[in-house]
Enzyme design. Structure first.
Site, PDB file in Angstrom:
ATOM      1  N   ASP A 169      49.842  47.981  81.797  1.00 61.90           N
ATOM      2  CA  ASP A 169      49.809  48.546  80.444  1.00 61.90           C
ATOM      3  C   ASP A 169      50.933  47.822  79.699  1.00 61.90           C
ATOM      4  O   ASP A 169      52.108  48.153  79.853  1.00 61.90           O
ATOM      5  CB  ASP A 169      50.078  50.046  80.517  1.00 61.90           C
ATOM      6  CG  ASP A 169      49.992  50.716  79.153  1.00 61.90           C
ATOM      7  OD1 ASP A 169      49.355  50.157  78.244  1.00 61.90           O
ATOM      8  OD2 ASP A 169      50.575  51.810  79.001  1.00 61.90           O
ATOM      9  N   GLU A 222      45.404  45.435  79.723  1.00 64.29           N
ATOM     10  CA  GLU A 222      44.707  45.970  78.558  1.00 64.29           C
ATOM     11  C   GLU A 222      44.847  45.034  77.368  1.00 64.29           C
ATOM     12  O   GLU A 222      45.910  44.454  77.137  1.00 64.29           O
ATOM     13  CB  GLU A 222      45.257  47.363  78.210  1.00 64.29           C
ATOM     14  CG  GLU A 222      44.326  48.152  77.321  1.00 64.29           C
ATOM     15  CD  GLU A 222      44.674  49.627  77.284  1.00 64.29           C
ATOM     16  OE1 GLU A 222      43.839  50.445  77.728  1.00 64.29           O
ATOM     17  OE2 GLU A 222      45.772  49.984  76.817  1.00 64.29           O
ATOM     18  N   ASP A 263      53.002  55.612  81.248  1.00 58.24           N
ATOM     19  CA  ASP A 263      52.653  54.183  81.317  1.00 58.24           C
ATOM     20  C   ASP A 263      52.163  53.806  82.717  1.00 58.24           C
ATOM     21  O   ASP A 263      51.325  52.919  82.863  1.00 58.24           O
ATOM     22  CB  ASP A 263      53.874  53.316  80.961  1.00 58.24           C
ATOM     23  CG  ASP A 263      54.615  53.839  79.752  1.00 58.24           C
ATOM     24  OD1 ASP A 263      54.505  53.258  78.693  1.00 58.24           O
ATOM     25  OD2 ASP A 263      55.299  54.885  79.897  1.00 58.24           O
TER      26      ASP A 263
END
Lengths: 161, 161
Positions: free
Chosen positions: B7, B70, B143
């Site tokens: 992330d 991502e 996260d």
């Protein structure tokens, strides 16, 4: 002292290497300049790898003390802006990893440093690059001339601040 | 097969390591997860270096075959968006440099993969991460849970495409 200037990009990334030289007209000589280019047909992650690997080679060949890289300024949040930011982050990391100090310069700071005018056009800038380094012609391609302007701005910053 | 999910961020960068496991309820076990954090007082280029160095350590420890990261989606061209893009470019470069395959996932793809619903909220996502890996509680911080969701989405992509 050797300074490497970078005009960041992922399709074309300009670089310019300059060296302090007391006998040069403006105190700095042109050592090398050019562009690292990658193909649009190559996957983006592989383009980053190619640019990074080429940058490591340039750093190891010229051993700059300082890498000067232009800050990004985009009016819109385009896909291009984000991709250039990806490349720029990788470049900063590679420089730090190779033990090179990194400084940012703003686009208008580069124009101001070379022409004394923050809104100078591309042609004026390129002519000044030729003049500053006492070259017989404007370095090509444009990205290489831009990178030399960036290097000179960072290198001489103390002088005009 | 070991998969590392990321992330991306520069203040907090979540990571999650999962391993294919036939005896696990959903085919994948949780190996490790956490966050790489950097101080706002550290210069940005040094923050990139810290994150990159930590990522290299994680890659060398867990030897993932695939890194799933991502994609960024920002409505506005904020300074934050550009900084996250810097970090993301560096992360992709480091992974490629370490010989790890890199795949992107879109935020809504992660939501769809975990909850079957592209607009799931953060709480629903985190509960699903707990369920998918048969954990006793939601991994913390957020996260880390997000990175596990990202890893799982990339790892199982073939299964739901």
């Amino acid at each position: 002292m050797i300074v490497l200037g970078i005009d960041p990009g992922y399709g074309r990334c300009g670089f310019g290497v300059i060296e302090s030289n007391e006998s040069a007209m403006n105190g700095w000589s042109h050592l090398a300049s050019g562009v690292i280019s990658t193909s649009a047909e190559t996957e983006f992650s592989d383009r980053l790898l190619e640019i990074g690997d080429d940058l490591v080679s340039i750093i190891r060949q010229y051993k700059p003390e300082l890498l000067v890289i232009e800050q990004l300024f985009f009016a819109k949040n385009t896909t291009t802006a984000m991709k250039v930011a990806h490349a720029r982050g990788m470049i900063v990391y590679v420089a730090k990893k190779e033990g090179v100090r990194v400084e940012d310069v703003m686009p208008n700071e580069v124009k101001q440093a070379l022409t004394g005018y923050g809104a100078a056009d591309k042609k004026q800038m390129q002519e000044m690059v030729k003049t500053v380094f006492g070259l017989s012609k404007v370095p090509e391609p444009d990205d290489a001339a831009d990178a030399l302007a960036i290097a000179w701005t960072g290198a001489t910053r103390a002088a005009y601040l």
